[in-house]
Design a protein around this motif. Structure first.
Motif, mmCIF file in Angstrom:
data_model
loop_
_atom_site.group_PDB
_atom_site.id
_atom_site.type_symbol
_atom_site.label_atom_id
_atom_site.label_comp_id
_atom_site.label_asym_id
_atom_site.label_seq_id
_atom_site.Cartn_x
_atom_site.Cartn_y
_atom_site.Cartn_z
ATOM 1 N N MET A 1 -13.859 6.656 10.711
ATOM 2 C CA MET A 1 -13.162 7.525 12.009
ATOM 3 C C MET A 1 -13.065 6.424 13.086
ATOM 4 N N ASN A 2 -12.078 6.317 13.838
ATOM 5 C CA ASN A 2 -11.942 5.464 14.922
ATOM 6 C C ASN A 2 -11.297 6.294 16.016
ATOM 7 N N ASP A 3 -12.261 6.619 17.008
ATOM 8 C CA ASP A 3 -11.939 7.753 18.200
ATOM 9 C C ASP A 3 -11.390 8.857 17.620
ATOM 10 N N ARG A 4 -10.148 9.461 17.609
ATOM 11 C CA ARG A 4 -9.531 10.467 16.900
ATOM 12 C C ARG A 4 -8.907 10.188 15.832
ATOM 13 N N GLU A 5 -8.680 9.070 15.381
ATOM 14 C CA GLU A 5 -8.112 8.373 14.140
ATOM 15 C C GLU A 5 -8.851 8.659 12.988
ATOM 16 N N LEU A 6 -8.496 9.234 11.822
ATOM 17 C CA LEU A 6 -9.022 9.305 10.482
ATOM 18 C C LEU A 6 -8.432 8.280 9.460
ATOM 19 N N TYR B 1 -11.379 20.137 12.014
ATOM 20 C CA TYR B 1 -10.140 19.719 11.440
ATOM 21 C C TYR B 1 -10.423 19.325 10.066
ATOM 22 N N VAL B 2 -9.594 19.712 9.273
ATOM 23 C CA VAL B 2 -9.933 19.339 7.596
ATOM 24 C C VAL B 2 -8.855 18.859 7.011
ATOM 25 N N MET C 1 0.913 -1.178 -0.178
ATOM 26 C CA MET C 1 0.100 -0.171 -0.090
ATOM 27 C C MET C 1 0.789 1.365 -0.190
ATOM 28 N N TRP C 2 0.198 2.388 -0.311
ATOM 29 C CA TRP C 2 0.972 3.571 -0.367
ATOM 30 C C TRP C 2 0.149 4.550 0.300
ATOM 31 N N ALA C 3 0.678 5.538 0.588
ATOM 32 C CA ALA C 3 0.081 6.794 1.178
ATOM 33 C C ALA C 3 0.020 8.026 0.522
ATOM 34 N N PRO C 4 -1.431 8.479 -0.089
ATOM 35 C CA PRO C 4 -1.221 9.741 -0.726
ATOM 36 C C PRO C 4 -0.922 11.152 -0.141
ATOM 37 N N LEU C 5 -0.685 12.120 -0.895
ATOM 38 C CA LEU C 5 -0.065 13.289 -0.356
ATOM 39 C C LEU C 5 -1.421 13.974 0.191
ATOM 40 N N ALA C 6 -1.369 14.491 1.653
ATOM 41 C CA ALA C 6 -2.328 14.966 2.173
ATOM 42 C C ALA C 6 -1.813 16.293 2.885
ATOM 43 N N ASP C 7 -2.968 17.292 3.093
ATOM 44 C CA ASP C 7 -2.738 18.432 4.031
ATOM 45 C C ASP C 7 -3.648 18.405 5.337
ATOM 46 N N LEU C 8 -3.482 18.579 6.576
ATOM 47 C CA LEU C 8 -4.220 18.730 7.632
ATOM 48 C C LEU C 8 -4.291 20.073 8.214
ATOM 49 N N ARG C 9 -5.490 20.726 8.350
ATOM 50 C CA ARG C 9 -5.529 22.199 8.675
ATOM 51 C C ARG C 9 -6.701 21.941 9.869
ATOM 52 N N GLU C 10 -6.661 22.944 10.666
ATOM 53 C CA GLU C 10 -7.657 23.257 11.713
ATOM 54 C C GLU C 10 -8.288 24.745 11.768
ATOM 55 N N THR C 11 -9.554 24.511 11.970
ATOM 56 C CA THR C 11 -10.452 25.923 12.133
ATOM 57 C C THR C 11 -10.845 25.855 13.638
ATOM 58 N N ASP C 12 -11.559 26.712 13.705
ATOM 59 C CA ASP C 12 -12.219 26.803 15.302
ATOM 60 C C ASP C 12 -13.196 25.816 15.420
ATOM 61 N N GLU C 13 -13.922 25.317 14.241
ATOM 62 C CA GLU C 13 -14.812 24.383 14.567
ATOM 63 C C GLU C 13 -14.422 22.952 14.084
ATOM 64 N N LEU D 1 -5.929 12.907 15.033
ATOM 65 C CA LEU D 1 -6.232 14.256 15.158
ATOM 66 C C LEU D 1 -5.852 14.480 16.462
ATOM 67 N N PRO D 2 -5.442 15.994 16.760
ATOM 68 C CA PRO D 2 -4.930 16.280 17.902
ATOM 69 C C PRO D 2 -5.968 16.833 19.159
ATOM 70 N N GLY D 3 -7.002 16.699 18.670
ATOM 71 C CA GLY D 3 -8.006 16.995 20.031
ATOM 72 C C GLY D 3 -9.515 16.077 20.064
ATOM 73 N N GLU D 4 -10.391 16.152 20.689
ATOM 74 C CA GLU D 4 -11.466 15.915 20.727
ATOM 75 C C GLU D 4 -12.455 16.168 19.525
ATOM 76 N N VAL D 5 -12.958 15.243 19.048
ATOM 77 C CA VAL D 5 -13.752 15.303 17.558
ATOM 78 C C VAL D 5 -15.223 14.864 17.933
ATOM 79 N N ASP D 6 -16.140 15.178 17.003
ATOM 80 C CA ASP D 6 -17.521 14.570 16.830
ATOM 81 C C ASP D 6 -17.647 13.685 15.689
ATOM 82 N N PRO D 7 -17.426 12.483 16.077
ATOM 83 C CA PRO D 7 -17.407 11.446 14.888
ATOM 84 C C PRO D 7 -18.731 11.342 14.231
#
Length: 158
Positions: A83-88, A65-66, A51-63, A119-125
């Motif tokens: 989504m598995n807990d905080r893991e995308l 993670y994108v 398997m290989w990993a595609p290129l990706a960006d992760l950014r955070e807004t106030d509301e 993901l670095p914080g709590e999320v709403d899965p």
């Protein structure tokens, strides 16, 4: 004190080949890229073999993670988002195109891919959304209500 000078073969002859053989720098770059990818994945953990990993960006807004993941040519039915807990976890497959004629160089990746990020914080899965547009998969993971920043009004004292 003098230092020894290392002599290099002609720029157009690849080391270890017969004289007159053409050197293909792109083949060496591809080989180097593959070796570095294997080294990084073995050191830090990565996708399973094949398997290989595609290129990706992760950014955070106030509301939320994108995550924006480059998946050119992939159909939405060939992508799985979990989504598995905080893991995308984004997995899927880019199917190799059938070609006619002789292939001189194949640079685009094909086969199974996997992108994982914690993901670095709590999320709403329950509110995760994903859209595929122009070869980019955008996954929006809302933050949990208690993890969002709050504005506190300052009141005048007595």
């Amino acid at each position: 004190m003098t230092l020894p000078v290392r002599r290099r073969p002609s720029a157009m002859v690849r080391p270890g080949t017969a004289l007159g053989a053409r050197w293909d720098p792109f083949a060496q770059i591809d080989d180097l890229y593959d070796r570095m990818d294997q080294l990084i994945q073995s050191a830090f953990g990565g996708p399973v073999e094949g398997m290989w990993a595609p290129l990706a960006d992760l950014r955070e807004t106030d509301e939320a993670y994108v995550a924006e993941i480059d998946l050119p040519g992939v159909k939405k039915d060939d992508i799985d988002v979990e989504m598995n807990d905080r893991e995308l976890i984004v997995t899927g497959e880019i199917k190799e195109r059938e070609t006619t004629g002789r292939v001189h160089r194949r640079m685009r990746r094909a086969g199974r891919f996997e992108h994982r990020v914690i993901l670095p914080g709590e999320v709403d899965p329950e509110q995760v959304s994903a859209t595929l547009s122009e070869g980019v998969l955008t996954v929006t993971v809302p933050k949990a209500e208690r993890a969002r920043p709050r504005h506190v009004e300052v009141k005048a004292g007595p």
